[in-house]
Design a protein around this motif. Structure first.
Motif, PDB file in Angstrom:
ATOM      1  N   LEU A 312      39.258  60.902  11.106  1.00  0.00           N
ATOM      2  CA  LEU A 312      39.832  59.729  10.451  1.00  0.00           C
ATOM      3  C   LEU A 312      38.932  59.171   9.351  1.00  0.00           C
ATOM      4  N   GLY A 313      37.765  59.769   9.183  1.00  0.00           N
ATOM      5  CA  GLY A 313      36.850  59.233   8.173  1.00  0.00           C
ATOM      6  C   GLY A 313      36.261  57.894   8.570  1.00  0.00           C
ATOM      7  N   LYS A 330      41.034  54.338  21.329  1.00  0.00           N
ATOM      8  CA  LYS A 330      42.418  54.750  21.100  1.00  0.00           C
ATOM      9  C   LYS A 330      42.752  54.395  19.652  1.00  0.00           C
ATOM     10  N   ALA A 331      42.953  55.413  18.844  1.00  0.00           N
ATOM     11  CA  ALA A 331      43.254  55.173  17.429  1.00  0.00           C
ATOM     12  C   ALA A 331      44.692  54.715  17.284  1.00  0.00           C
ATOM     13  N   PRO A 332      44.992  53.927  16.257  1.00  0.00           N
ATOM     14  CA  PRO A 332      46.405  53.654  15.979  1.00  0.00           C
ATOM     15  C   PRO A 332      47.089  54.953  15.547  1.00  0.00           C
ATOM     16  N   ILE A 334      48.523  57.328  13.015  1.00  0.00           N
ATOM     17  CA  ILE A 334      48.082  57.469  11.621  1.00  0.00           C
ATOM     18  C   ILE A 334      49.127  58.279  10.867  1.00  0.00           C
ATOM     19  N   LYS A 335      49.513  57.803   9.693  1.00  0.00           N
ATOM     20  CA  LYS A 335      50.472  58.557   8.884  1.00  0.00           C
ATOM     21  C   LYS A 335      49.841  59.845   8.384  1.00  0.00           C
ATOM     22  N   GLU A 338      48.253  59.703   5.079  1.00  0.00           N
ATOM     23  CA  GLU A 338      46.984  58.976   4.946  1.00  0.00           C
ATOM     24  C   GLU A 338      45.795  59.912   5.126  1.00  0.00           C
ATOM     25  N   LEU A 339      45.979  60.956   5.938  1.00  0.00           N
ATOM     26  CA  LEU A 339      44.904  61.924   6.162  1.00  0.00           C
ATOM     27  C   LEU A 339      45.072  63.152   5.286  1.00  0.00           C
TER      28      LEU A 339
ATOM     29  N   CYS B 167      46.335  47.734  13.604  1.00  0.00           N
ATOM     30  CA  CYS B 167      45.756  47.835  12.264  1.00  0.00           C
ATOM     31  C   CYS B 167      46.069  49.230  11.770  1.00  0.00           C
ATOM     32  N   ARG B 168      45.820  49.452  10.506  1.00  0.00           N
ATOM     33  CA  ARG B 168      46.048  50.774   9.954  1.00  0.00           C
ATOM     34  C   ARG B 168      44.717  51.388   9.532  1.00  0.00           C
ATOM     35  N   LEU B 169      44.778  52.656   9.161  1.00  0.00           N
ATOM     36  CA  LEU B 169      43.542  53.421   8.972  1.00  0.00           C
ATOM     37  C   LEU B 169      42.524  52.776   8.031  1.00  0.00           C
ATOM     38  N   LEU B 172      40.669  50.191   9.907  1.00  0.00           N
ATOM     39  CA  LEU B 172      39.820  50.783  10.950  1.00  0.00           C
ATOM     40  C   LEU B 172      38.525  51.334  10.335  1.00  0.00           C
ATOM     41  N   ASN B 173      38.672  51.951   9.161  1.00  0.00           N
ATOM     42  CA  ASN B 173      37.505  52.523   8.486  1.00  0.00           C
ATOM     43  C   ASN B 173      36.424  51.489   8.210  1.00  0.00           C
TER      44      ASN B 173
END
Lengths: 654, 654
Positions: A312-313, A330-332, A334-335, A338-339, B167-169, B172-173
């Protein structure tokens, strides 16, 4: 500015005087293997100076002859003038050794069937978090002139029952033309949440409900594996794997975390995993299966906590520093866009939650697929990956720990080590008279190196034949061409002479390699012992042992016990479950029920921090012996060694 | 390839032989005004050929003298060889005439206070959809080692009560470093949904709860206006406006929709509104107010349905074709970063819902701010924008229609027309003896053109002084230097000779201009009449008339009735409410209660499609007269004209 030419790639990179050669190579995207990330410990970054000079230091990894021929360690060399160097990364490492795997073998089939049984045996259903539905929408008229988006929502409300329907801008952009091109007959791909809500992530003309695909992805520190699933049929279509291209920035998570803290480091590591590893695997699978990336609408991934951060960077910096805090467990969702993952850009990636800083989503996945969470019996689960994580428990409770085993089980930090890929020596027997080894090699190729299962075999055989003593030291008194000393008096055993196999170099194992491996196996054994100790239990409570990880299909349980990697208990209790992380992702992808169960039990697992556990260090030191300082813990091995010792081999006591 | 040099910008654009000169200019981002989008009807794209030749046709917009001097219409010219041309877009049009407006005037204050009263008088509260909260989070320890994100969620659950936090990526970053740099004392910006859910869109170190800003934005076809609001204090900080840079692709929505269907057209229109119009306005406001764009966390916009589509880059194609279907009426919340809006990238843009294809969110906003939805009295709301929309009703019901008035009220399709900006002639009186006009000009500058209120004054005065008859034709028998004919026998009246004002050209109004304006005012009047007729009502039921739009502050109600734009009812019933769309956005931004009310009533409004309404065409034709074919509908004007006619002016009957 200095010009550094890398051959045979013929890439010229500009460098500052004094810059480290390995950094120059990285900037130019020239692959030089560096598992120890410039620690001078592995010697794998050897390159040959063809023109010019560098500032460098001597190292035991370069012998006199090599030095004269111009060999240097890249990590140990600073550029001072224009040079030309030759690099030796094999074609395999350049392509990360990507391969599409054959799924027809009985072993693979059995592993998949076993994983699927976890769903069916527990009254859970197969349905993914992504669905497709075909809509025949009423066409607009002057009297029924609501907007396209309102029209779609109305149809979905009336026919599918969702009262709240969402989409995002890129989807909205497609709607007007697509609806009309499709004559208002379209198929939507959507992600329901609860009974009443859903989010549309794709729209296609006509009825395409039979084309819905998902990807399960295991992101290991050393290897990455993926499978492509037909979600409509519930069928596995393809499986593929490759080396993790982050390898060039260090073999284990600690080296990667350190690299991530350097300028552009996090960005480069993220690029290496997404663009240089995952996307090539995906594209190859899509191509082979003849599907379009936009048809891939579900994406489940697992990796250790550091891998999840790097994917996820997100900075993993604080994982390494006390009190060892991850940015997220636990990550949200992710679209994909976006990655920049090769999948439908509007779909969402689900990453399995981690339990702690060093027990990641790969272990959560392993627990799901191996079925500890539903077992009446006491199960010990050991993942022999780059780190080494352990879970013990049953359906009522689970405890877990990580044991910092390093990358040795996947061939890392072993001079001739490699992962269990084509050309790896994976099983070994040594003739006790001639000390000549009998090798089996993956795909019957020329040997390129030794994988984890091969190293276990090798050390067990060397111990039985007396080539090494119980400290892992080579018996220098044996007079055999396969046993030799280097100029620093470090002993090594030659597994394959280059003349025997017509290879470029001998394949050997050194005392340093053995020492590294003993530390790794000691970490695992002492981890298991401490975990049970923390529960006031002993090895006799274990009903089953599941072994997972990239150590290779040829893992010998017997020999693993002989070297003291696993406790000396009944062999029938051991089951090799393969890549249980990938299997867990596969189940999460296939079943929303499974995903919910997994989320629930991942929160309940108890993490034991071994570095704080009082007796762990003593346990570890005692375990750094073959098989253990206290030989009575390994009664069957004690008998074996005593028997062998009568044949003339030397057994050193403590 | 052909080189086309544009002076004075000194931009050289490569072109294909045969390419239209206006297209070449657009590709090179050279501004040439083209409100009719190449229809040859407006004559505003006049440029001067300095070197080389083009293929062009004659046009009545270029007189003999001009033709000799090298003037051509860009829309009417194809390049055939290297040329150099001079363009005449004023500095104002290059910058879209951007200006920061003075808010201290009593009229502006009154309009804002009046809008705010809609909230307070209806028991609604002021609180935005975005909130800020300062968190002092417990620092992690070995014993309390949950992840950063879990820690934030736990704190929010315990202190703010939200159980589901998202939240979105990109957010989070930022978390790991930001938390530690701020010593775990941070301020979050978040968007709650319901009681238990919220989404974090920004995080800052320390307590920054006193810095939370929002933007309200009215996107008109001709002009764009914005205000910057301090959401913490509930105070208006700045107001700014500029011309819509899409003007170069056509003055009205129909021309824009057609252009959007061309290659790259949609992308260019989207670029023009976002990057060339909105973002420069925003940056200017932020700079003046000394705030950072990341502090701008709420964003509310309204525009007509076409403007909303173009803002989001969604094709408006099907708005133009029967059955006139928009892609959406209520857009999803859009992330600022998805549109590349200058605001916190993670925040969401809310766009006010439209009622129908030609009654957009700007009207929903106008209804909200003017308070029809809460009125006991019967209110007629007329938005004199580029299109002309009408709402009639009260708190129990509302009907609405659009009347295709075109851009005339904002100076469009009038040869010397301009919007109500600096240099616009906004009020006019004509001396009935000398026929010399007395002008007032916005900001007391040299006159640059005539804005909507000026044109109304001018036509009313020309009618009263007999310069035009009731058909809008100039009396060519009057011997006065201000009245003249061009070579095609088209009459014009000179409002400002260049010698009088030391300007570059005369400012005139032609019979064609008057004809365009009569059609526009006729469309509005007949729209009102048809809307009331559809309810079985007549003008006498109207208790209040709210006039909104960019026609200018100096609008004369009396003169508007004299030319037949508004019905001849009691003057005291008319109230000019200014830019009611911007006010509605402001209220939506300031009050979640208001936003919910507005969403509710927007669904209840009844849309009448005038093009289908049986008597509309007859009404329209009758209204294309000064003030109307049936003079008895305008009793006070009838008296006035009869009185004036005794003074010697000619009144033509039907």
């Amino acid at each position: 500015m200095i010009n550094v030419s890398f051959m045979p790639a013929n890439i010229i990179v500009k460098a500052e005087a004094g810059e480290n050669l390995i950094e120059v190579a990285r900037r130019g995207n020239v692959f030089i293997d560096a598992p120890c990330n410039g620690n001078l410990s592995c010697g794998k970054c050897k390159v040959k100076l063809l023109e010019g000079k560098v500032q460098t230091k001597n190292s035991h990894h370069i012998d006199d002859q090599e030095r004269k021929a111009g060999y240097i360690l890249a990590c140990n060399s600073q550029v001072i003038e224009d040079i030309k160097v030759e690099t030796f990364s094999s074609e395999e490492s350049n392509l990360n050794g990507m391969k599409i795997e054959d799924l027809s073998g009985p072993r693979d089939k059995a592993i998949f069937e076993r994983a699927k049984a976890q769903i069916l045996d527990n009254d859970m259903k197969f349905y993914s978090y992504v669905e497709k539905d075909y809509l025949e929408i009423d066409e607009p008229t002057l009297d029924d002139n609501i907007s396209d988006w309102d029209r779609i929502k109305r149809h979905i409300r009336n026919h599918l029952g969702y009262t709240k329907v969402f989409c995002r801008l890129p989807m909205l952009n497609k709607i007007p033309h697509l609806l009309r091109q499709g004559g208002f007959k379209v198929t939507i791909t959507h992600i329901p949440r609860g009974e009443d809500k859903t989010t549309i992530v794709n729209m296609e003309m006509g009825d395409t409900t039979d084309r819905l695909y998902g990807v399960a992805l295991d992101i290991g520190t050393t290897s990455v594996a993926a499978c492509l699933v037909d979600l409509h049929e519930g069928k596995l279509i393809a499986k593929a794997s490759a080396g993790n291209a982050q390898m060039k920035y260090g073999a284990d998570v600690i080296h990667r975390i350190i690299y991530a803290g350097k300028r552009d480091g996090l960005e480069r590591l993220n690029r290496a995993i997404v663009h240089e590893t995952i996307n090539p695997i995906l594209n190859k699978m899509y191509q082979d299966a003849n599907i379009n990336k936009n048809e891939v609408a579900a994406f489940v991934a697992a990796g250790n906590t550091t891998m999840a951060h790097l994917l996820l960077g997100v900075s993993p910096d604080y994982l390494r520093l006390e009190p060892y805090i991850p940015a997220f467990s636990k990550a949200p969702f992710i679209k994909a866009s976006e990655l920049q993952l090769e999948a439908n850009p509007e779909t969402f990636l689900y990453i399995l939650p981690s339990v702690a800083s060093y027990v990641g989503g790969d272990i959560t996945a392993g627990v799901l697929s191996s079925g500890i969470w539903t077992s009446e019996e006491n199960v010990l689960f050991i993942d022999l990956g780059t780190n080494g994580e352990i879970v013990f428990g049953n359906k009522d409770y689970m405890v877990t720990c990580a044991c910092s085993a390093g990358p040795a089980f996947e061939g890392g930090e072993i001079s001739c080590g490699m992962r269990a890929a084509s050309g790896a020596i994976d099983t070994i027997e040594i003739n006790s008279d001639t000390l000549k080894p009998k090798l089996s090699i993956i795909n019957d190729e020329k040997p390129k190196g030794i994988c984890g299962s091969g190293i276990i075999d090798l050390i067990a055989e060397m111990l039985k034949t007396g080539i090494v003593d119980r400290r892992g030291k080579i018996n220098k008194n044996i007079d055999n061409p396969r046993i030799r000393l280097d100029e620093y008096d470090i002993g090594e055993y030659v597994l394959a002479f280059k003349e025997e196999w017509n290879t470029e170099e001998d394949i050997t194992i050194t005392e340093i390699d053995i020492d590294n491996f003993i530390k790794a196996k000691g970490a695992v054994y002492s981890g298991v012992a401490s975990l049970l100790h923390s529960l006031g239990m002993d090895f006799d409570v274990i009903d089953k042992v599941y072994i997972a990880g990239g150590i290779g299909n040829s893992l010998s349980i017997e020999k693993s016990i002989e070297i003291g990697l696993f406790p000396d208990i009944e062999r029938a209790k051991f089951i090799y479950v393969g890549n249980s992380s990938l299997m867990g992702c596969y189940l999460t992808l296939m079943s929303e029920d499974a995903r919910r169960k997994m989320e629930a039990f991942s929160k309940e697992m108890t993490y034991i921090e071994l570095s704080n556990y009082p007796s762990y260090m003593d346990e570890f030191v005692s375990a750094c012996f073959l098989p253990h300082t206290d030989i009575q813990r390994f009664p069957t091995i004690q008998k074996l060694l005593e028997k062998d010792s009568h044949k003339g081999c030397i057994i050193h006591g403590h």
